[in-house]
Design a protein around this motif. Structure first.
Motif, PDB file in Angstrom:
ATOM      1  N   GLY A 105     -36.223  -0.985  23.583  1.00  0.00           N
ATOM      2  CA  GLY A 105     -36.509  -2.353  24.341  1.00  0.00           C
ATOM      3  C   GLY A 105     -37.582  -3.131  23.545  1.00  0.00           C
ATOM      4  O   GLY A 105     -37.473  -4.483  23.733  1.00  0.00           O
ATOM      5  N   GLU A 106     -38.665  -2.560  23.181  1.00  0.00           N
ATOM      6  CA  GLU A 106     -39.431  -3.139  22.367  1.00  0.00           C
ATOM      7  C   GLU A 106     -39.109  -3.975  21.199  1.00  0.00           C
ATOM      8  O   GLU A 106     -39.527  -4.896  21.048  1.00  0.00           O
ATOM      9  CB  GLU A 106     -40.644  -2.098  22.003  1.00  0.00           C
ATOM     10  N   LEU A 107     -38.148  -3.349  20.467  1.00  0.00           N
ATOM     11  CA  LEU A 107     -37.666  -3.885  19.470  1.00  0.00           C
ATOM     12  C   LEU A 107     -36.666  -5.318  19.793  1.00  0.00           C
ATOM     13  O   LEU A 107     -36.833  -5.997  19.013  1.00  0.00           O
ATOM     14  CB  LEU A 107     -36.910  -2.817  18.547  1.00  0.00           C
ATOM     15  N   VAL A 108     -36.102  -5.079  20.992  1.00  0.00           N
ATOM     16  CA  VAL A 108     -35.141  -6.013  21.322  1.00  0.00           C
ATOM     17  C   VAL A 108     -35.988  -7.226  21.801  1.00  0.00           C
ATOM     18  O   VAL A 108     -35.890  -8.578  21.516  1.00  0.00           O
ATOM     19  CB  VAL A 108     -34.237  -5.588  22.377  1.00  0.00           C
ATOM     20  N   ALA A 109     -37.162  -6.979  22.553  1.00  0.00           N
ATOM     21  CA  ALA A 109     -37.899  -8.088  22.865  1.00  0.00           C
ATOM     22  C   ALA A 109     -38.631  -8.860  21.717  1.00  0.00           C
ATOM     23  O   ALA A 109     -38.618 -10.012  21.930  1.00  0.00           O
ATOM     24  CB  ALA A 109     -38.915  -7.422  24.001  1.00  0.00           C
ATOM     25  N   ALA A 110     -38.889  -8.231  20.917  1.00  0.00           N
ATOM     26  CA  ALA A 110     -39.674  -8.611  19.772  1.00  0.00           C
ATOM     27  C   ALA A 110     -38.639  -9.711  18.854  1.00  0.00           C
ATOM     28  O   ALA A 110     -39.028 -10.622  17.918  1.00  0.00           O
ATOM     29  CB  ALA A 110     -40.174  -7.641  18.781  1.00  0.00           C
ATOM     30  N   SER A 111     -37.248  -9.424  19.083  1.00  0.00           N
ATOM     31  CA  SER A 111     -36.569 -10.242  18.448  1.00  0.00           C
ATOM     32  C   SER A 111     -36.360 -11.725  18.978  1.00  0.00           C
ATOM     33  O   SER A 111     -35.605 -12.662  18.468  1.00  0.00           O
ATOM     34  CB  SER A 111     -34.984  -9.676  18.534  1.00  0.00           C
ATOM     35  N   PHE A 112     -37.101 -12.065  20.293  1.00  0.00           N
ATOM     36  CA  PHE A 112     -36.603 -13.258  20.662  1.00  0.00           C
ATOM     37  C   PHE A 112     -38.309 -13.944  20.853  1.00  0.00           C
ATOM     38  O   PHE A 112     -39.208 -13.336  20.942  1.00  0.00           O
ATOM     39  CB  PHE A 112     -36.412 -13.284  22.287  1.00  0.00           C
ATOM     40  N   PRO A 113     -38.344 -15.400  20.792  1.00  0.00           N
ATOM     41  CA  PRO A 113     -39.630 -16.016  21.049  1.00  0.00           C
ATOM     42  C   PRO A 113     -40.227 -15.940  22.163  1.00  0.00           C
ATOM     43  O   PRO A 113     -41.531 -16.156  22.183  1.00  0.00           O
ATOM     44  CB  PRO A 113     -39.277 -17.383  20.462  1.00  0.00           C
ATOM     45  N   HIS A 114     -39.466 -15.675  23.442  1.00  0.00           N
ATOM     46  CA  HIS A 114     -40.096 -15.975  24.629  1.00  0.00           C
ATOM     47  C   HIS A 114     -39.670 -14.731  25.448  1.00  0.00           C
ATOM     48  O   HIS A 114     -39.081 -14.946  26.603  1.00  0.00           O
ATOM     49  CB  HIS A 114     -39.823 -17.308  25.098  1.00  0.00           C
ATOM     50  N   ALA A 115     -39.940 -13.579  25.160  1.00  0.00           N
ATOM     51  CA  ALA A 115     -39.308 -12.427  26.003  1.00  0.00           C
ATOM     52  C   ALA A 115     -40.549 -11.570  26.584  1.00  0.00           C
ATOM     53  O   ALA A 115     -41.914 -11.633  25.947  1.00  0.00           O
ATOM     54  CB  ALA A 115     -38.910 -11.312  24.814  1.00  0.00           C
ATOM     55  N   GLN A 116     -40.341 -11.441  27.543  1.00  0.00           N
ATOM     56  CA  GLN A 116     -41.177 -10.354  28.584  1.00  0.00           C
ATOM     57  C   GLN A 116     -40.687  -9.020  28.721  1.00  0.00           C
ATOM     58  O   GLN A 116     -39.559  -8.797  28.960  1.00  0.00           O
ATOM     59  CB  GLN A 116     -41.513 -11.031  29.889  1.00  0.00           C
ATOM     60  N   LEU A 117     -41.454  -8.043  28.488  1.00  0.00           N
ATOM     61  CA  LEU A 117     -41.023  -6.696  28.425  1.00  0.00           C
ATOM     62  C   LEU A 117     -41.517  -5.948  29.502  1.00  0.00           C
ATOM     63  O   LEU A 117     -42.701  -5.876  29.898  1.00  0.00           O
ATOM     64  CB  LEU A 117     -41.354  -5.814  27.155  1.00  0.00           C
ATOM     65  N   ARG A 118     -40.869  -5.433  30.363  1.00  0.00           N
ATOM     66  CA  ARG A 118     -41.391  -4.829  31.702  1.00  0.00           C
ATOM     67  C   ARG A 118     -40.911  -3.247  31.793  1.00  0.00           C
ATOM     68  O   ARG A 118     -39.607  -2.961  32.314  1.00  0.00           O
ATOM     69  CB  ARG A 118     -40.770  -5.478  32.950  1.00  0.00           C
ATOM     70  N   PRO A 119     -41.544  -2.365  31.225  1.00  0.00           N
ATOM     71  CA  PRO A 119     -41.192  -0.915  31.589  1.00  0.00           C
ATOM     72  C   PRO A 119     -41.447  -0.327  32.891  1.00  0.00           C
ATOM     73  O   PRO A 119     -42.435  -0.844  33.628  1.00  0.00           O
ATOM     74  CB  PRO A 119     -42.199  -0.300  30.739  1.00  0.00           C
ATOM     75  N   LEU A 120     -40.460   0.249  33.631  1.00  0.00           N
ATOM     76  CA  LEU A 120     -40.762   0.895  34.859  1.00  0.00           C
ATOM     77  C   LEU A 120     -40.793   2.408  34.773  1.00  0.00           C
ATOM     78  O   LEU A 120     -40.440   2.944  34.091  1.00  0.00           O
ATOM     79  CB  LEU A 120     -39.457   0.675  35.558  1.00  0.00           C
ATOM     80  N   HIS A 121     -41.838   2.840  35.663  1.00  0.00           N
ATOM     81  CA  HIS A 121     -42.544   4.165  35.483  1.00  0.00           C
ATOM     82  C   HIS A 121     -41.297   5.132  36.589  1.00  0.00           C
ATOM     83  O   HIS A 121     -41.127   4.547  37.474  1.00  0.00           O
ATOM     84  CB  HIS A 121     -43.911   4.091  35.992  1.00  0.00           C
ATOM     85  N   LEU A 122     -41.140   6.286  36.161  1.00  0.00           N
ATOM     86  CA  LEU A 122     -40.270   7.277  36.936  1.00  0.00           C
ATOM     87  C   LEU A 122     -38.838   6.692  36.843  1.00  0.00           C
ATOM     88  O   LEU A 122     -38.026   6.829  37.741  1.00  0.00           O
ATOM     89  CB  LEU A 122     -40.876   7.672  38.125  1.00  0.00           C
ATOM     90  N   VAL A 123     -38.285   5.747  35.982  1.00  0.00           N
ATOM     91  CA  VAL A 123     -37.001   5.181  36.037  1.00  0.00           C
ATOM     92  C   VAL A 123     -36.388   5.498  34.909  1.00  0.00           C
ATOM     93  O   VAL A 123     -36.840   5.608  33.638  1.00  0.00           O
ATOM     94  CB  VAL A 123     -37.184   3.574  36.333  1.00  0.00           C
ATOM     95  N   GLY A 124     -34.972   5.810  34.815  1.00  0.00           N
ATOM     96  CA  GLY A 124     -34.095   5.908  33.834  1.00  0.00           C
ATOM     97  C   GLY A 124     -33.276   4.950  33.191  1.00  0.00           C
ATOM     98  O   GLY A 124     -33.818   3.765  33.363  1.00  0.00           O
ATOM     99  N   HIS A 125     -32.031   5.080  32.963  1.00  0.00           N
ATOM    100  CA  HIS A 125     -30.977   4.240  32.359  1.00  0.00           C
ATOM    101  C   HIS A 125     -30.670   3.304  33.263  1.00  0.00           C
ATOM    102  O   HIS A 125     -30.202   2.126  33.018  1.00  0.00           O
ATOM    103  CB  HIS A 125     -30.238   4.977  31.705  1.00  0.00           C
ATOM    104  N   TYR A 126     -30.491   3.695  34.443  1.00  0.00           N
ATOM    105  CA  TYR A 126     -30.002   2.900  35.593  1.00  0.00           C
ATOM    106  C   TYR A 126     -31.144   2.378  36.671  1.00  0.00           C
ATOM    107  O   TYR A 126     -31.131   2.962  37.575  1.00  0.00           O
ATOM    108  CB  TYR A 126     -28.863   3.504  36.407  1.00  0.00           C
ATOM    109  N   PRO A 127     -31.987   1.499  36.275  1.00  0.00           N
ATOM    110  CA  PRO A 127     -32.976   1.142  37.262  1.00  0.00           C
ATOM    111  C   PRO A 127     -32.682   0.754  38.693  1.00  0.00           C
ATOM    112  O   PRO A 127     -33.579   1.048  39.788  1.00  0.00           O
ATOM    113  CB  PRO A 127     -33.966   0.224  36.804  1.00  0.00           C
ATOM    114  N   TRP A 128     -31.519   0.037  38.708  1.00  0.00           N
ATOM    115  CA  TRP A 128     -31.151  -0.179  40.093  1.00  0.00           C
ATOM    116  C   TRP A 128     -30.698   1.067  41.117  1.00  0.00           C
ATOM    117  O   TRP A 128     -30.616   0.736  42.352  1.00  0.00           O
ATOM    118  CB  TRP A 128     -30.076  -1.181  40.143  1.00  0.00           C
ATOM    119  N   ILE A 129     -30.428   2.026  40.500  1.00  0.00           N
ATOM    120  CA  ILE A 129     -30.211   3.361  41.251  1.00  0.00           C
ATOM    121  C   ILE A 129     -31.464   4.163  41.283  1.00  0.00           C
ATOM    122  O   ILE A 129     -31.792   4.476  42.396  1.00  0.00           O
ATOM    123  CB  ILE A 129     -29.064   4.236  40.277  1.00  0.00           C
ATOM    124  N   ASP A 130     -32.343   4.490  40.505  1.00  0.00           N
ATOM    125  CA  ASP A 130     -33.464   5.097  40.551  1.00  0.00           C
ATOM    126  C   ASP A 130     -34.604   4.204  41.487  1.00  0.00           C
ATOM    127  O   ASP A 130     -35.260   5.032  42.246  1.00  0.00           O
ATOM    128  CB  ASP A 130     -34.427   5.290  38.972  1.00  0.00           C
TER     129      ASP A 130
END
Length: 297
Positions: free
Chosen positions: A251-276
Motif C-alpha cells: 500500500g505504501e508503494l501504491v500510494a507513492a505512485s500518485f501525486p495526491h495519495a493519502q495512506l490510512r493503515p487500520l489496526h487489527l484489520v486484515g484484507h477485508y476491512p469492511w468485514i473486520d
C-alpha cells in the motif's frame, strides 16, 4: 445479502456485461463504482462494503467471466488493461462525466490502469488492500504478518494449507485449501469472518484469473506508472496491519505512485476491512468521498 438492482451495459466490443446497483435510488450523493479483486472473484464478496450503501448508490460490475457477466471469447480480454476499457464503457453507459472509484485487492491494478488512461474522469479513487505488482516490488511483510500470528489456534492448519496451495492445481483441492488458509486474510476469526470466508470457494473463476496479468510487460508497466503522476484527483489507500495476503508495504508503494495519495493503515484489520471493522471503514470512506480528505483516526 444486500438488496440490489440488476442491470446490463454494452462494452467496447459489443459484449453485454452485468452490474448491480445497491443503495437508495434517490440519493443526493454521487455514486461509487466498486471493483472486485481476486483477481476474477465474483463481486458478491464485496457485499455492501460494511453498509456504505446506506446513503449512496454503489455500482458493482461483474468483470468478464465472473458473476453474471459472460466469459470472454478472446482470453486477452481478461487482462486488467482491457478490464479498464470495460470500466470506461460502463462510465459512458451511466452518463457520468466524472465518478468516484473503489477497487479492492487485485482490482487496484485495473483501477490504476483506468486512472492512467483517463485521469480526468475520476473525482475520487479508493484502493483497498492493494498489491504492488504494478510497482515492480513484491514485499515480504505479508509473510511476516502471517508468522506473527503463529500463536493463534487456526495457524498450524492454515500454514500447512498455504504450503500445499503452491503445489496443487486441482480446483477442488484449491477450494478446500483456501478455506483452511482463510483466517490469514482477516484481522479476527469470528463468525462474520467465517461466514465471509465460506463463500470464497464458489466465487473462483480460474480462467479469467489466469488471464488477468497477461500481456503486461515491463515497458507497459513503466508507461502506466509514469501516467499515474498526472492523476490529480484525491486518492485514498487503505491497508490493514493484519493483512497477510497483501501486507502493508504494498500500500505504501501504491500510494507513492500518485501525486495526491493519502495512506490510512487500520489496526487489527486484515484484507477485508469492511468485514473486520465496518464501523471504522465506513466513516473513513464516507468522509473521504465527501471531502477528499481522510481522517487520521
Amino acid at each position: 445479502m444486500p438488496q440490489y438492482r440488476s442491470h446490463h451495459y454494452r462494452s467496447y466490443d459489443g459484449t453485454e456485461l452485468h452490474y448491480r446497483v445497491l443503495g437508495p435510488p434517490d440519493s443526493g450523493l454521487p455514486p461509487l463504482v466498486c471493483l472486485a479483486g481476486g483477481p476474477a472473484r465474483d463481486a458478491a464478496y464485496l457485499g455492501d462494503l460494511g453498509g456504505l450503501d446506506a446513503d449512496r448508490r454503489l455500482i458493482v460490475p461483474d468483470s468478464r467471466g465472473t458473476g453474471d457477466s459472460p466469459a470472454a471469447e478472446d482470453p486477452a480480454a481478461y487482462a486488467f488493461p482491457r478490464l479498464a476499457e470495460d470500466l470506461e464503457a460502463l462510465r459512458a453507459h451511466l452518463g457520468l462525466e466524472r465518478f468516484a472509484l473503489l477497487a479492492h485487492s487485485a482490482a487496484a491494478a485495473t483501477a490504476q490502469a483506468y486512472a492512467a488512461a483517463h485521469p480526468d474522469r475520476l473525482s475520487r479513487l479508493v484502493l483497498v488492500s492493494p498489491g504492488s505488482r504494478l510497482q515492480g516490488e513484491l514485499p515480504d511483510d505479508a509473510r511476516q504478518i502471517f508468522e506473527s500470528r503463529a500463536h493463534e489456534e487456526w495457524w498450524p492448519d492454515a500454514s500447512v494449507a498455504v504450503q500445499r496451495l503452491a503445489e496443487t492445481g486441482d480446483l477442488d483441492e484449491v477450494r478446500d485449501l483456501l478455506h483452511r488458509a482463510a483466517p490469514l486474510a482477516y484481522g479476527h476469526w469470528d463468525e462474520p469472518q467465517r461466514a465471509h470466508a465460506a463463500t470464497e470457494g464458489g466465487q473462483l473463476n480460474p480462467v479469467p484469473r489466469a488471464g488477468f496479468w497477461q500481456s503486461v510487460d515491463d515497458r507497459a508497466r513503466e508507461t502506466l506508472l509514469t501516467a499515474l503522476r498526472d492523476v490529480t484527483c484525491p486518492v485514498l489507500v487503505v491497508t490493514g496491519d493484519r493483512d497477510a495476503l497483501s501486507g502493508m508495504r504494498a500500500g505504501e508503494l501504491v500510494a507513492a505512485s500518485f501525486p495526491h495519495a493519502q495512506l490510512r493503515p487500520l489496526h487489527l484489520v486484515g484484507h477485508y476491512p469492511w468485514i473486520d471493522d465496518p464501523d471504522r471503514f465506513r466513516p473513513l470512506l464516507d468522509t473521504f468521498l465527501r471531502t477528499g480528505e481522510a481522517p487520521l483516526s
